[in-house]
Design an enzyme around this catalytic site. Sequence first.
Site, PDB file in Angstrom:
ATOM      1  N   HIS A  42      42.764  50.443  -1.631  1.00 27.61           N
ATOM      2  CA  HIS A  42      42.435  49.023  -1.526  1.00 27.61           C
ATOM      3  C   HIS A  42      41.017  48.776  -2.025  1.00 27.61           C
ATOM      4  O   HIS A  42      40.067  49.034  -1.307  1.00 27.61           O
ATOM      5  CB  HIS A  42      42.508  48.571  -0.070  1.00 27.61           C
ATOM      6  CG  HIS A  42      43.796  48.934   0.608  1.00 27.61           C
ATOM      7  ND1 HIS A  42      44.880  48.107   0.636  1.00 27.61           N
ATOM      8  CD2 HIS A  42      44.166  50.055   1.284  1.00 27.61           C
ATOM      9  CE1 HIS A  42      45.867  48.681   1.307  1.00 27.61           C
ATOM     10  NE2 HIS A  42      45.457  49.868   1.702  1.00 27.61           N
ATOM     11  N   HIS A  98      44.038  42.913  -2.517  1.00 30.63           N
ATOM     12  CA  HIS A  98      44.152  43.767  -1.339  1.00 30.63           C
ATOM     13  C   HIS A  98      44.706  45.138  -1.671  1.00 30.63           C
ATOM     14  O   HIS A  98      44.118  46.163  -1.371  1.00 30.63           O
ATOM     15  CB  HIS A  98      45.047  43.111  -0.286  1.00 30.63           C
ATOM     16  CG  HIS A  98      45.227  43.992   0.903  1.00 30.63           C
ATOM     17  ND1 HIS A  98      44.536  43.813   2.062  1.00 30.63           N
ATOM     18  CD2 HIS A  98      45.962  45.111   1.062  1.00 30.63           C
ATOM     19  CE1 HIS A  98      44.860  44.783   2.891  1.00 30.63           C
ATOM     20  NE2 HIS A  98      45.724  45.584   2.304  1.00 30.63           N
ATOM     21  N   GLU A 147      47.783  48.120  28.752  1.00 26.82           N
ATOM     22  CA  GLU A 147      47.987  49.558  28.540  1.00 26.82           C
ATOM     23  C   GLU A 147      47.467  50.026  27.186  1.00 26.82           C
ATOM     24  O   GLU A 147      46.839  51.080  27.074  1.00 26.82           O
ATOM     25  CB  GLU A 147      49.475  49.917  28.649  1.00 26.82           C
ATOM     26  CG  GLU A 147      50.014  49.945  30.058  1.00 26.82           C
ATOM     27  CD  GLU A 147      50.425  48.566  30.562  1.00 26.82           C
ATOM     28  OE1 GLU A 147      50.268  47.577  29.813  1.00 26.82           O
ATOM     29  OE2 GLU A 147      50.892  48.480  31.713  1.00 26.82           O
ATOM     30  N   HIS A 176      62.192  49.703  34.590  1.00 26.64           N
ATOM     31  CA  HIS A 176      61.055  50.513  35.021  1.00 26.64           C
ATOM     32  C   HIS A 176      61.360  52.008  35.050  1.00 26.64           C
ATOM     33  O   HIS A 176      60.510  52.795  35.441  1.00 26.64           O
ATOM     34  CB  HIS A 176      60.585  50.061  36.407  1.00 26.64           C
ATOM     35  CG  HIS A 176      59.757  48.819  36.362  1.00 26.64           C
ATOM     36  ND1 HIS A 176      60.182  47.666  35.740  1.00 26.64           N
ATOM     37  CD2 HIS A 176      58.513  48.542  36.840  1.00 26.64           C
ATOM     38  CE1 HIS A 176      59.256  46.743  35.852  1.00 26.64           C
ATOM     39  NE2 HIS A 176      58.227  47.244  36.504  1.00 26.64           N
TER      40      HIS A 176
END
Length: 687
Positions: free
Chosen positions: A31, A278, A430, A491
């Site tokens: 890039h 880009h 998390e 869960h």
Amino acid sequence: MTTTAIDLDTLSVNTIRGLCMDAVQRAESGHPGTPMGLAPVAYTLWQRFLRFDPADPIWPNRDRFVLSEGHASALLWSLLHLAGVRTVDAEYEVLGRPSVTIEDLKTFRQLDSRCPGHPEYRWTSGVETTTGPLGQGDATSVGMAIAGQWLAARYNRDDFRLFDFDVYSITGDGDLMEGVASEAASLAGHQRLANLCWIYDSNRVTIEGHTDLTFTEDVAERFLAYGWNVTTVADANDLGAVERALHSFRAEQERPTLIVVHSHIGYGSPVEGTAQAHGEPLGPQAVRETKRFLGMPEDADFYVPDGVYDWFARGIGARGSAARDAWRSTFEAYRGRYPQLADEIERMQRRELPDGWQEALPTFPADAKGLATRDSSGQVLNALAQAVPWLLGGSADLAPSTKTRLVFPGAGDFQADDRSGRNFHLGVREHASAAIANGMALSKLRPYWSGFLIFSDYARAAIRLSALMEIPTVHIFSHDSIGVGEDGPTHQPVEQLASLRAMPGLLVFRPADANEVVETWRVVAGLRRAPAALVLSRQPLPTLDRSRLAAASGVAMGGYVLADAPSGEPDVILLATGSEVALALAARDELAAGGIGARVVSMPCWELFDRQPRRYRDEVLPPSVRARVAIEQASTLGWERYVGDAGAVVGMHTFGASAPLKQLLRKFGFTPERVTEVAREQVAANT
Ligand SMILES: Cc1ncc(C[n+]2csc(CCOP(=O)(O)OP(=O)(O)O)c2C)c(N)n1
Ligand SMILES: [Mg+2]
């Protein structure tokens, strides 16, 4: 020709642009546009602000530079080259070789090059963290800033300012679209990390085109709402404006700073400002045109004009080495006054622990009722943390469940008004938690973070980077199976163990009882170059009677014979981890009553077992015994490696269900009767 300082600034910026264009062009990959737009900003930061000694790139109080836009790596390679950064080996000796030579730049993105496609920690000296997965660098930088604050609180004294480093992250549109960066920014604002500065390369272009397609929020307002100091630079090429913005960061005492820099992707090239800038090399013709526009000789590749190296040496080089030398002499005086603290700082740098740390580890007496491995882990962690002052961490809002809270006197909470606390409240984040722990580990602390195993998926990208970087982050997961019971299938982890085990270099431990937990921590605390995942139960597990069974120290081998067949000649081998080890022992007793000799192998860590010599592995799993049953409350994927194609696995083939644990164990076949039955079938089929 005489060159003034201003000329040298421009010349340096354009030299960076030229090197980036040439490296990408030679690689025919990469890039070029991003480095070209960003060059003046990165240059100003490095040349005028960064306290970084190229001759000692691991000096503990250096400012940290993170290129969260990792796809712009050519920019970092060029800076490391021009600043003359030296290599450091794995044993922390400073070596003489430059980290990135011109020859290295010419091999950008080629096999074994010091200039790989994205910045890679431990591969190229001067890279503070691996980046490329967008948002990770930003989130990791928050961990570094937290580490800086904690180190300052613990080690600085009125007369000694040992730690006051700043952390910079260069972030792009893509980084700021990513959730992990937002999670981390939210926490950084809450924590008022005034030593943290994100420089937002706002070129309004991502791969698919203009950000009008996808990203039209007011980023500045968002960061103000997070509690950040926000300032704007209207034109990335205005070095004075960049400098003023960086001064405003350095003056800010209360909040992290976001500098929004309006830049032009592919600056100076025919594709400036477009998505084309880009992704692809510019092509030889456009490279020439761009060099002409920049006033650089268009036929010279990898060109560094006279005076540029020297200019960097007089800028970042001189400032860095003065700062580093001053720090060294401060540290020597500090050692005289506070030898104990100085010793801690030095050990930490080498990832060593205080002498005698293992003496802190408890042992647990046999107990049929036992305790959950999350509980025994919490006890071991608390004991260890008292012996290792820089062992610290937190949880994604689940410390009461994961039992990772440090409760001894003085452990405290890390907050803006007390930076010495060792409990970190990371919030329900998390992904950022894992990345922040990585940033702390990169700052040489020994961090852990914790959550439910099921949500390791949320953190996976950062766990992966800890493995890729070979840093000793400890990822602690409780609620490891359908043992969660009533919380139900949302869960109950099923495939998480297999997916963590699939990650190269990550040590995954699922200990069977309190003493295996102790031995797990003994291995994990001693790790210097590998992360670990601890997988812990919510429900109590019996503490096995080691006077009748093998010692838990077998954990260090990854797997060991816990109980052999009564005759010593097993008819069948039962392999299990965690909560299923006790089940295997129960099945062994039942089988013995029926005249079948079963050996029970506890396998808390596959990765360590696989590293043992073949002789050991064959002792534990004799090739002649083909009747084998693995038992684990998880996806069966991978167990065939140990049970062979003739073996059987009692595991999970579906998601779990919401019910009391006893009902679940029956439904999914985790009972001594079922295991016994499968073992009998195995014996019958293999004789
Ligand atoms: C998590 C992640 N998703 C996708 C990518 C692939 N990718 C690399 S660069 C890029 C666009 C980034 O845009 P921006 O941050 O604005 O950088 P710029 O185009 O301005 O250089 C994408 C999607 C990635 N590296 N990481
Ligand atoms: Mg962009």
